[in-house]
Design a protein around this motif. Structure first.
Motif, PDB file in Angstrom:
ATOM      1  N   UNK A 108      19.725 -16.359 -74.705  1.00 56.53           N
ATOM      2  CA  UNK A 108      20.299 -17.333 -75.656  1.00 56.53           C
ATOM      3  C   UNK A 108      19.387 -18.705 -75.554  1.00 56.53           C
ATOM      4  N   UNK A 109      19.421 -19.394 -76.725  1.00 60.23           N
ATOM      5  CA  UNK A 109      18.855 -20.714 -76.530  1.00 60.23           C
ATOM      6  C   UNK A 109      19.154 -21.678 -75.619  1.00 60.23           C
ATOM      7  N   UNK A 110      20.146 -21.633 -75.221  1.00 59.78           N
ATOM      8  CA  UNK A 110      20.766 -22.890 -74.455  1.00 59.78           C
ATOM      9  C   UNK A 110      20.535 -22.251 -72.715  1.00 59.78           C
ATOM     10  N   UNK A 111      19.933 -20.959 -72.544  1.00 61.54           N
ATOM     11  CA  UNK A 111      19.466 -20.655 -71.362  1.00 61.54           C
ATOM     12  C   UNK A 111      18.413 -21.211 -70.844  1.00 61.54           C
ATOM     13  N   UNK A 112      18.079 -21.982 -69.830  1.00 60.73           N
ATOM     14  CA  UNK A 112      16.738 -22.324 -69.201  1.00 60.73           C
ATOM     15  C   UNK A 112      16.646 -22.436 -67.749  1.00 60.73           C
ATOM     16  N   UNK A 113      15.331 -22.452 -67.289  1.00 54.79           N
ATOM     17  CA  UNK A 113      14.992 -22.104 -65.926  1.00 54.79           C
ATOM     18  C   UNK A 113      15.707 -22.979 -65.139  1.00 54.79           C
ATOM     19  N   UNK A 114      16.284 -22.583 -63.839  1.00 57.70           N
ATOM     20  CA  UNK A 114      17.233 -23.199 -62.827  1.00 57.70           C
ATOM     21  C   UNK A 114      16.649 -22.931 -61.602  1.00 57.70           C
ATOM     22  N   UNK A 115      16.441 -23.761 -60.809  1.00 60.17           N
ATOM     23  CA  UNK A 115      16.196 -23.771 -59.320  1.00 60.17           C
ATOM     24  C   UNK A 115      17.362 -23.496 -58.596  1.00 60.17           C
ATOM     25  N   UNK A 116      17.372 -22.518 -57.970  1.00 62.19           N
ATOM     26  CA  UNK A 116      18.436 -21.990 -57.022  1.00 62.19           C
ATOM     27  C   UNK A 116      18.201 -22.214 -55.512  1.00 62.19           C
ATOM     28  N   UNK A 117      18.524 -23.224 -55.019  1.00 59.76           N
ATOM     29  CA  UNK A 117      18.099 -23.640 -53.473  1.00 59.76           C
ATOM     30  C   UNK A 117      18.938 -22.832 -52.463  1.00 59.76           C
ATOM     31  N   UNK A 118      18.395 -22.417 -51.471  1.00 57.69           N
ATOM     32  CA  UNK A 118      19.021 -21.632 -50.384  1.00 57.69           C
ATOM     33  C   UNK A 118      19.678 -20.336 -50.777  1.00 57.69           C
ATOM     34  N   UNK A 119      18.983 -19.589 -51.539  1.00 58.80           N
ATOM     35  CA  UNK A 119      19.625 -18.291 -51.998  1.00 58.80           C
ATOM     36  C   UNK A 119      19.935 -17.389 -50.804  1.00 58.80           C
ATOM     37  N   UNK A 120      20.861 -16.829 -50.767  1.00 61.23           N
ATOM     38  CA  UNK A 120      21.259 -15.594 -49.885  1.00 61.23           C
ATOM     39  C   UNK A 120      21.752 -14.403 -50.674  1.00 61.23           C
ATOM     40  N   UNK A 121      21.110 -13.110 -50.080  1.00 62.24           N
ATOM     41  CA  UNK A 121      21.413 -11.967 -50.970  1.00 62.24           C
ATOM     42  C   UNK A 121      22.600 -11.196 -50.182  1.00 62.24           C
ATOM     43  N   UNK A 122      23.813 -10.934 -51.123  1.00 62.46           N
ATOM     44  CA  UNK A 122      24.922 -10.480 -50.701  1.00 62.46           C
ATOM     45  C   UNK A 122      24.707  -8.938 -51.003  1.00 62.46           C
ATOM     46  N   UNK A 123      23.677  -8.291 -51.630  1.00 65.83           N
ATOM     47  CA  UNK A 123      23.342  -6.986 -51.542  1.00 65.83           C
ATOM     48  C   UNK A 123      22.019  -6.845 -52.208  1.00 65.83           C
ATOM     49  N   UNK A 124      21.215  -5.625 -52.401  1.00 66.25           N
ATOM     50  CA  UNK A 124      19.890  -5.680 -52.494  1.00 66.25           C
ATOM     51  C   UNK A 124      19.429  -6.021 -53.846  1.00 66.25           C
ATOM     52  N   UNK A 125      20.238  -6.584 -54.570  1.00 64.11           N
ATOM     53  CA  UNK A 125      19.492  -7.192 -55.868  1.00 64.11           C
ATOM     54  C   UNK A 125      20.579  -8.128 -56.458  1.00 64.11           C
ATOM     55  N   UNK A 126      21.324  -8.773 -55.448  1.00 68.38           N
ATOM     56  CA  UNK A 126      22.184  -9.731 -56.022  1.00 68.38           C
ATOM     57  C   UNK A 126      22.162 -11.111 -54.795  1.00 68.38           C
ATOM     58  N   UNK A 127      22.111 -12.126 -55.520  1.00 62.81           N
ATOM     59  CA  UNK A 127      21.981 -13.437 -54.784  1.00 62.81           C
ATOM     60  C   UNK A 127      22.918 -14.257 -55.120  1.00 62.81           C
ATOM     61  N   UNK A 128      23.483 -15.191 -54.044  1.00 62.82           N
ATOM     62  CA  UNK A 128      24.435 -16.322 -54.360  1.00 62.82           C
ATOM     63  C   UNK A 128      23.491 -17.650 -53.856  1.00 62.82           C
ATOM     64  N   UNK A 129      23.717 -18.448 -54.569  1.00 63.28           N
ATOM     65  CA  UNK A 129      23.217 -19.804 -54.453  1.00 63.28           C
ATOM     66  C   UNK A 129      23.760 -20.961 -55.310  1.00 63.28           C
ATOM     67  N   UNK A 130      24.153 -21.967 -54.558  1.00 64.85           N
ATOM     68  CA  UNK A 130      24.726 -23.260 -55.520  1.00 64.85           C
ATOM     69  C   UNK A 130      25.852 -22.947 -56.310  1.00 64.85           C
ATOM     70  N   UNK A 131      26.821 -22.122 -55.708  1.00 65.67           N
ATOM     71  CA  UNK A 131      27.933 -21.661 -56.617  1.00 65.67           C
ATOM     72  C   UNK A 131      27.827 -20.573 -57.424  1.00 65.67           C
ATOM     73  N   UNK A 132      26.492 -20.154 -57.650  1.00 69.15           N
ATOM     74  CA  UNK A 132      26.190 -19.179 -58.767  1.00 69.15           C
ATOM     75  C   UNK A 132      25.845 -17.608 -58.221  1.00 69.15           C
TER      76      UNK A 132
END
Length: 235
Positions: A108-132
């Motif tokens: 979508x047009x309103x999506x943009x590149x976002x830096x996610x600091x200190x990400x943690x993998x909760x499974x093999x292809x899913x990460x959590x960072x900054x509440x996302x």
């Protein structure tokens, strides 16, 4: 004496004039006589127009009209029996250069590149960072509770895949294409770690599988052949 000299000069002039006139007349007679024996040639343009143009085969160029056949008694198409014609599968491509690239997923047009600091993998292809919570697009996640078997050995490949993802991240920031507002559900999005495609790394190392509609199918085939990650022995 003077009168005699003048008379001789006049006589000499009349003789020269007479001889000149005879020379002109002789030259004209010679040209007229020679022209009777020389062949006459027409100009080049008139000669070209006089020659008949070669006749070339002309095809009927009107729309819908078949071309006129030439020398059918000498050159004839071979007889074809429709019952003897067999449809075969097309030849596979010689390389990947001629293959069309898979279409990129439009965002979508309103999506943009976002830096996610200190990400943690909760499974093999899913990460959590900054509440996302972000699921790496183009991949199929390996549940942490999954077990894999290799020969006679059974091992917790889901937990190992998550640990391998965290070890590779080492807390470094991910750059993902995300919507402006967060969501409590996981959002599938492409992510980069520096210049490395995260989805490509996971699938190529066997820590995630390729989505059927994704672009990592070849990477998964290579990982299977090399017995990488969940496709290999316990690690």
């Amino acid at each position: 004496m003077m009168g005699r000299a003048l008379g001789e000069v006049k006589s000499t002039g009349r003789l020269a004039t007479t001889l000149g006139g005879l020379g002109l007349v002789a030259g004209a007679l010679l040209i007229a006589a020679s022209s009777r024996w020389l062949p006459s040639y027409p100009p080049a343009q008139e000669a070209a127009e006089a020659r008949p143009a070669p006749r070339l085969p002309v095809h009927d160029m009107r729309p819908g009209q078949p071309a006129r056949r030439i020398a059918e008694d000498l050159i004839a198409p071979p007889p074809l029996d429709p019952s003897g014609i067999e449809r075969i599968e097309p030849r596979p491509p010689l390389g990947e250069l001629g293959l069309a690239a898979p279409p990129e997923t439009s965002m979508p047009q309103d999506w943009h590149e976002t830096l996610l600091y200190r990400p943690v993998a909760i499974s093999s292809a899913i990460v959590e960072a900054m509440g996302r919570k972000v699921a790496i697009s183009g991949t199929v996640d390996i549940d942490p509770a999954r077990t894999c078997s290799f020969d006679d050995a059974v091992w917790p490949c889901g937990q190992r895949a998550r640990a391998a993802f965290n070890a590779w991240l080492r807390g470094r920031a991910l750059k993902c294409v995300l919507p402006p507002d967060g969501d409590r559900f996981a959002i599938a999005a492409p992510c980069m770690l520096g210049k490395q495609d995260v989805g490509a790394w996971l699938v190529a190392n066997g820590w995630a599988m390729a989505s059927p509609s994704g672009i990592y199918g070849k990477a998964e085939a290579v990982a299977r052949d090399a017995r990488m990650g969940i496709f290999g022995p316990p690690q």
